[in-house]
Design a protein around this motif. Structure first.
Motif, PDB file in Angstrom:
ATOM      1  N   GLY A  94       0.831  -1.203   0.000  1.00  0.00           N
ATOM      2  CA  GLY A  94       0.000   0.000   0.000  1.00  0.00           C
ATOM      3  C   GLY A  94       0.860   1.245   0.000  1.00  0.00           C
ATOM      4  O   GLY A  94       1.998   1.230  -0.471  1.00  0.00           O
ATOM      5  N   ASN A  95       0.331   2.324   0.514  1.00  0.00           N
ATOM      6  CA  ASN A  95       1.061   3.587   0.503  1.00  0.00           C
ATOM      7  C   ASN A  95       2.367   3.495   1.268  1.00  0.00           C
ATOM      8  O   ASN A  95       3.422   3.865   0.772  1.00  0.00           O
ATOM      9  CB  ASN A  95       0.192   4.688   1.118  1.00  0.00           C
ATOM     10  CG  ASN A  95      -1.010   4.978   0.253  1.00  0.00           C
ATOM     11  OD1 ASN A  95      -0.898   5.060  -0.966  1.00  0.00           O
ATOM     12  ND2 ASN A  95      -2.170   5.103   0.877  1.00  0.00           N
ATOM     13  N   LEU A  96       2.256   3.018   2.477  1.00  0.00           N
ATOM     14  CA  LEU A  96       3.468   2.923   3.279  1.00  0.00           C
ATOM     15  C   LEU A  96       4.414   1.875   2.698  1.00  0.00           C
ATOM     16  O   LEU A  96       5.615   2.107   2.570  1.00  0.00           O
ATOM     17  CB  LEU A  96       3.127   2.562   4.724  1.00  0.00           C
ATOM     18  CG  LEU A  96       4.339   2.449   5.636  1.00  0.00           C
ATOM     19  CD1 LEU A  96       5.081   3.769   5.740  1.00  0.00           C
ATOM     20  CD2 LEU A  96       3.924   1.974   7.023  1.00  0.00           C
ATOM     21  N   ASP A 118       0.626  -9.211  -1.365  1.00  0.00           N
ATOM     22  CA  ASP A 118      -0.581  -8.421  -1.128  1.00  0.00           C
ATOM     23  C   ASP A 118      -1.775  -9.334  -1.414  1.00  0.00           C
ATOM     24  O   ASP A 118      -1.641 -10.383  -2.044  1.00  0.00           O
ATOM     25  CB  ASP A 118      -0.601  -7.185  -2.037  1.00  0.00           C
ATOM     26  CG  ASP A 118      -1.393  -6.041  -1.424  1.00  0.00           C
ATOM     27  OD1 ASP A 118      -0.794  -4.999  -1.110  1.00  0.00           O
ATOM     28  OD2 ASP A 118      -2.625  -6.199  -1.255  1.00  0.00           O
ATOM     29  N   LYS A 123      -2.770  -5.626  -7.308  1.00  0.00           N
ATOM     30  CA  LYS A 123      -1.350  -5.457  -6.980  1.00  0.00           C
ATOM     31  C   LYS A 123      -0.521  -6.700  -7.245  1.00  0.00           C
ATOM     32  O   LYS A 123       0.584  -6.624  -7.754  1.00  0.00           O
ATOM     33  CB  LYS A 123      -1.209  -5.029  -5.519  1.00  0.00           C
ATOM     34  CG  LYS A 123      -1.867  -3.670  -5.311  1.00  0.00           C
ATOM     35  CD  LYS A 123      -1.455  -2.996  -4.029  1.00  0.00           C
ATOM     36  CE  LYS A 123      -2.083  -1.610  -3.965  1.00  0.00           C
ATOM     37  NZ  LYS A 123      -3.053  -1.454  -2.876  1.00  0.00           N
ATOM     38  N   VAL A 155       0.465  -4.093   6.451  1.00  0.00           N
ATOM     39  CA  VAL A 155      -0.942  -4.300   6.083  1.00  0.00           C
ATOM     40  C   VAL A 155      -1.806  -3.512   7.072  1.00  0.00           C
ATOM     41  O   VAL A 155      -1.325  -3.087   8.119  1.00  0.00           O
ATOM     42  CB  VAL A 155      -1.313  -5.798   6.124  1.00  0.00           C
ATOM     43  CG1 VAL A 155      -0.434  -6.600   5.178  1.00  0.00           C
ATOM     44  CG2 VAL A 155      -1.215  -6.347   7.533  1.00  0.00           C
ATOM     45  N   PRO A 180      -0.517  -0.440  13.757  1.00  0.00           N
ATOM     46  CA  PRO A 180      -0.659  -0.005  15.145  1.00  0.00           C
ATOM     47  C   PRO A 180      -1.344  -1.060  15.986  1.00  0.00           C
ATOM     48  O   PRO A 180      -2.391  -0.818  16.576  1.00  0.00           O
ATOM     49  CB  PRO A 180      -1.509   1.267  15.016  1.00  0.00           C
ATOM     50  CG  PRO A 180      -2.270   1.098  13.752  1.00  0.00           C
ATOM     51  CD  PRO A 180      -1.479   0.201  12.860  1.00  0.00           C
TER      52      PRO A 180
ATOM     53  N   TYR B 103      -2.271   8.689   6.182  1.00  0.00           N
ATOM     54  CA  TYR B 103      -2.477   7.912   7.398  1.00  0.00           C
ATOM     55  C   TYR B 103      -3.005   8.775   8.533  1.00  0.00           C
ATOM     56  O   TYR B 103      -3.933   8.395   9.252  1.00  0.00           O
ATOM     57  CB  TYR B 103      -1.154   7.278   7.800  1.00  0.00           C
ATOM     58  CG  TYR B 103      -1.192   6.497   9.076  1.00  0.00           C
ATOM     59  CD1 TYR B 103      -2.018   5.378   9.216  1.00  0.00           C
ATOM     60  CD2 TYR B 103      -0.377   6.848  10.147  1.00  0.00           C
ATOM     61  CE1 TYR B 103      -2.035   4.653  10.388  1.00  0.00           C
ATOM     62  CE2 TYR B 103      -0.386   6.121  11.315  1.00  0.00           C
ATOM     63  CZ  TYR B 103      -1.215   5.031  11.439  1.00  0.00           C
ATOM     64  OH  TYR B 103      -1.222   4.311  12.605  1.00  0.00           O
TER      65      TYR B 103
END
Ligand SMILES: NC(=O)c1ccc[n+]([C@@H]2O[C@H](COP(=O)([O-])OP(=O)(O)OC[C@H]3O[C@@H](n4cnc5c(N)ncnc54)[C@H](O)[C@@H]3O)[C@@H](O)[C@H]2O)c1
Ligand SMILES: NC(=O)c1ccc[n+]([C@@H]2O[C@H](COP(=O)([O-])OP(=O)(O)OC[C@H]3O[C@@H](n4cnc5c(N)ncnc54)[C@H](O)[C@@H]3O)[C@@H](O)[C@H]2O)c1
Lengths: 211, 211
Positions: A94-96, A118, A123, A155, A180, B103
């Motif tokens: 993804g973005n990160l 993924d 993707k 993810v 997180p 984010y």
DNA sequence: CTAAAGTTGTGAAATCTTGCACAGCGTGAT
DNA sequence: ATCACGCTGTGCAAGATTTCACAACTTTAG
């Protein structure tokens, strides 16, 4: 004279990684020797701490002349990398994940992201930043194939624990987790969670406490 | 009975941030009360540590019934956020910067990225993810205007120290730094560096040491 | 050659952090 | 009403980490 090889603390390992990065810069600048007090300034530590950290890497370090930069880099590499290029997997493109991929794909000589995973059909099947992205279902298979020992987990939080379980099942040995979520496991897999929200909230808190 | 308000350690602040995140999940699930041993499991700590961490947030916490989730969230917020929404600046709208922006732009109620800064004319002048990107030259001006106290630094390593100096000059109070550079300052600005390479090298090292 | 200056390696002290253990209290059962 | 249970708050011990401080050594200058 073999190294005592008592276990080295996590903090020391972290600082060795940082020292090495600076040492490589010094090397580029043509500096041949360095003192503990120079390294300590680059890192906001004390000279004594630097010397103590460097103790387990093997005693090159010569009174009055300091440490030999090239040699020190080599010795740290022996300790941190075992002179062995590590294959890394990135889970979650993804973005990160893609930012990390770009960042880490540069000229690293001690590790390399060799495969992406993924669960999004948009993707997987593609090549991103020069690396093949596989379907998450092929995780176990490809991790064996590429001899991957360490995974970067990027993810979404909801998927993090389940994905980590799968990873651990494949026999992986360490996970760097960006979700997180605290990942609990009974296995001995080393899990390092980089919690960006936590870091930001801490910064915000101390922004009010200082002076 | 006022709070003793002795300084709280960085580690405790970090854990409070994490506790709060879990507490909010529990809240969503409709849980009303929680025991220290439940929180401790979510975080791989001991119940005693959780209780100690919670001491400075004010003693709600009732024997035999545990802590009241809603109240605890409120009290942690009072401590961490001072009931005050913080304005944050993001410096460097590159790959990482934009990922962070996405984010952190979600539903955060205690802080908000209100302005971006970059030195690339392709980027400033635009609106990215709903936030205006300004030229880095306007940093001081806009930081005052928006009353920004904390900045996220995501510029290339070479630019990190100089940019941090400028930031500190504007009177900012804390910096969350993603560049792989240690930022030294004589001021009391709180600087937290999130060093991703360091974390990865540590994971790699311990991938070999465990069992 | 000797002395002065400056550095490393490391025992020991100091500090910071965590975990133990128990008094005291609220709750629910009897 | 009483009691057993289980939880919180916290003094204190244990452990981890950092810093001090100094002996031993190297280099340089005289
Ligand atoms: N973006 C950031 O800057 C940032 C910062 C801190 C933390 N994080 C955390 O990093 C993680 C990724 O963030 P992101 O912004 O890249 O999110 P994203 O949604 O852009 O990317 C997540 C990727 O994971 C894939 N995915 C989802 N479920 C999966 C599964 N079960 N197996 C494999 N792949 C799966 C998705 O297809 C997507 O490509 C999240 O946990 C987020 O909380 C992100
Ligand atoms: N991409 C990652 O996942 C990642 C991971 C870890 C650390 N980092 C670090 O984060 C930083 C940013 O990484 P990135 O991948 O986003 O790089 P990037 O090159 O994509 O983005 C950097 C941005 O900063 C801007 N910039 C450059 N000099 C500037 C200046 N003096 N003032 C203001 N803006 C300036 C550039 O225009 C660009 O938009 C780097 O220091 C990198 O080492 C990145």
């Amino acid at each position: 004279m073999t190294r005592p090889q008592q276990t080295i603390s996590e903090k020391t390992i972290e600082r060795l990684s940082v020292y090495r990065r600076y040492l490589k810069e010094l090397q580029k600048q043509g500096k041949e020797r360095v003192y503990s007090h120079e390294l300590s300034k680059l890192v906001s530590g004390t000279p004594a701490q630097v010397r103590r950290d460097l103790m387990p890497v093997g005693g090159n370090g010569c009174s009055s002349k300091g440490y030999e930069v090239n040699l020190l880099i080599e010795e740290i590499a022996k300790l941190l990398d075992c002179n062995d290029k590590q294959n890394i997997a990135l889970i979650g493109a993804g973005n990160l994940g893609r930012a990390l991929l770009g960042y880490l794909s540069g000229s690293r000589d001690n590790y390399d992201i060799v495969a992406l995973f993924d669960n999004d059909p948009e993707k997987y099947g593609r090549v991103i930043c020069g690396k093949r992205c596989y379907c998450i279902d092929q995780l176990a298979e490809k991790i064996k194939e590429y001899k991957i020992t360490t995974a970067i987990l990027a993810v979404p939080g909801e998927a993090a624990e389940a994905t980590a379980e799968i990873l651990i099942g494949t026999g992986i040995k360490a996970i760097l987790n960006f979700a997180p979520k605290h990942i609990t496991t009974s296995s001995t897999v080393f899990i390092e969670t980089l919690d960006i929200t936590k870091a930001l909230e801490k910064a915000i808190y101390f922004s009010r406490k200082n002076t």
